[in-house]
Design an enzyme around this catalytic site. Structure first.
Site, PDB file in Angstrom:
ATOM      1  N   ASP A   6       1.207  -0.969   0.086  1.00  0.00           N
ATOM      2  CA  ASP A   6      -0.390  -0.331   0.248  1.00  0.00           C
ATOM      3  C   ASP A   6       0.742   1.038  -0.280  1.00  0.00           C
ATOM      4  O   ASP A   6       2.482   1.219   0.723  1.00  0.00           O
ATOM      5  CB  ASP A   6      -0.690  -0.329   1.256  1.00  0.00           C
ATOM      6  CG  ASP A   6      -1.782   1.195   1.256  1.00  0.00           C
ATOM      7  OD1 ASP A   6      -2.311   1.332   0.302  1.00  0.00           O
ATOM      8  OD2 ASP A   6      -2.049   1.351   2.411  1.00  0.00           O
ATOM      9  N   ASP A   8       0.439   4.779   1.186  1.00  0.00           N
ATOM     10  CA  ASP A   8      -0.600   6.150   1.826  1.00  0.00           C
ATOM     11  C   ASP A   8      -0.215   5.291   3.969  1.00  0.00           C
ATOM     12  O   ASP A   8      -1.340   4.090   3.782  1.00  0.00           O
ATOM     13  CB  ASP A   8      -1.410   6.663   2.120  1.00  0.00           C
ATOM     14  CG  ASP A   8      -1.524   7.536   0.838  1.00  0.00           C
ATOM     15  OD1 ASP A   8      -0.369   7.691  -0.119  1.00  0.00           O
ATOM     16  OD2 ASP A   8      -2.675   7.305  -0.123  1.00  0.00           O
ATOM     17  N   THR A  49      -2.132   0.797  -5.018  1.00  0.00           N
ATOM     18  CA  THR A  49      -2.549   1.445  -4.077  1.00  0.00           C
ATOM     19  C   THR A  49      -3.994   2.358  -4.868  1.00  0.00           C
ATOM     20  O   THR A  49      -4.781   2.443  -5.890  1.00  0.00           O
ATOM     21  CB  THR A  49      -1.715   2.673  -3.864  1.00  0.00           C
ATOM     22  OG1 THR A  49      -2.334   4.181  -3.349  1.00  0.00           O
ATOM     23  CG2 THR A  49      -1.495   3.407  -5.115  1.00  0.00           C
ATOM     24  N   GLN A  51      -6.368   5.164  -5.014  1.00  0.00           N
ATOM     25  CA  GLN A  51      -6.549   6.940  -4.892  1.00  0.00           C
ATOM     26  C   GLN A  51      -7.575   7.292  -5.250  1.00  0.00           C
ATOM     27  O   GLN A  51      -7.608   7.420  -6.418  1.00  0.00           O
ATOM     28  CB  GLN A  51      -5.497   6.943  -5.640  1.00  0.00           C
ATOM     29  CG  GLN A  51      -3.960   6.709  -5.215  1.00  0.00           C
ATOM     30  CD  GLN A  51      -3.479   7.553  -4.116  1.00  0.00           C
ATOM     31  OE1 GLN A  51      -3.909   8.516  -3.915  1.00  0.00           O
ATOM     32  NE2 GLN A  51      -3.106   6.729  -3.050  1.00  0.00           N
ATOM     33  N   SER A  52      -8.431   7.278  -4.488  1.00  0.00           N
ATOM     34  CA  SER A  52     -10.315   7.722  -5.227  1.00  0.00           C
ATOM     35  C   SER A  52     -10.197   9.495  -5.020  1.00  0.00           C
ATOM     36  O   SER A  52     -11.390   9.240  -5.142  1.00  0.00           O
ATOM     37  CB  SER A  52     -11.158   7.510  -3.888  1.00  0.00           C
ATOM     38  OG  SER A  52     -10.314   8.461  -1.877  1.00  0.00           O
ATOM     39  N   ARG A  56     -13.250  10.819  -6.880  1.00  0.00           N
ATOM     40  CA  ARG A  56     -13.547  11.695  -6.387  1.00  0.00           C
ATOM     41  C   ARG A  56     -13.451  13.362  -7.340  1.00  0.00           C
ATOM     42  O   ARG A  56     -14.355  14.728  -6.843  1.00  0.00           O
ATOM     43  CB  ARG A  56     -12.654  12.604  -5.497  1.00  0.00           C
ATOM     44  CG  ARG A  56     -13.341  10.992  -4.017  1.00  0.00           C
ATOM     45  CD  ARG A  56     -12.789  11.395  -2.347  1.00  0.00           C
ATOM     46  NE  ARG A  56     -13.091  10.076  -1.974  1.00  0.00           N
ATOM     47  CZ  ARG A  56     -13.768   9.814  -1.034  1.00  0.00           C
ATOM     48  NH1 ARG A  56     -14.510  10.826  -0.129  1.00  0.00           N
ATOM     49  NH2 ARG A  56     -13.434   8.847  -0.311  1.00  0.00           N
TER      50      ARG A  56
END
Length: 181
Positions: A6, A8, A49, A51-52, A56
């Site tokens: 992952d 972050d 990862t 990465q919304s 968004r």
């Protein structure tokens, strides 16, 4: 071994407002060196990862590429590298199987590198990382960095065990290099 990471909370500090530009990508101490150590022992390393922030509309794919460019450059300075970066840009309300806790990105990485689940470990800091690894049949390491301490405090379901727990990516690399899997 294929090592899935992952991003972050594992490699860089997690931000509640997302990493939106390269300047906000702050590396956790010794994380880059841990990747380089794993590289030097012949392990393949792939970032998987969510990465919304893309889904968004907070950042673009080009901005994410610049953020990952900083990561790649910083790794090169310590003789490290990533073999791939796989991203799930889905917003939570439009999640596909690629978005963790779905196993899609992990399965994609295993197929790309011809690795079986028993030869693959996922290192994450959240329940959804561990759930994705469990669904894909991979070994699991939870780090205490990022959301890791909170995840441990909330507890992991029996169905997700066994999970090794490491203080950080550096200690997780020690587990792998010691042959604990």
């Amino acid at each position: 071994m294929l090592v899935l990471l992952d991003r972050d909370g594992v490699i860089n500090e997690d931000r509640p407002d997302f990493v939106k530009n390269p300047g906000e990508l702050v590396f956790i101490p010794n994380s880059l060196e841990a990747i380089a150590r794993l590289n030097s022992h012949g392990h393949k390393l792939v970032v998987t990862t969510n990465q919304s922030c893309i889904g968004r509309g907070i950042i673009t794919e080009e901005q994410l590429a610049a953020i990952h460019g900083k990561l790649i450059e910083a790794l090169a300075k310590v003789s490290g590298r990533l073999d791939d970066i796989i991203v799930a840009p889905d917003a939570p309300w439009a999640a596909t199987d690629r978005r963790k806790p779905g196993p899609g990105m992990l399965i994609e990485a295993m197929r790309k590198f011809n690795a079986r689940p028993g030869e693959t470990v996922m290192i994450g800091d959240s329940t959804r990382d561990i759930e994705a690894a469990g669904a894909a049949g991979c070994h699991r390491i939870l780090v205490r960095t990022g959301k890791g301490r909170k995840t441990l405090a909330e507890g992991l379901g029996r169905h997700l065990l066994p999970v090794h727990v490491a203080d950080d990516l550096d200690e997780a690399a020690d587990f792998i290099l010691a042959g604990r899997f």
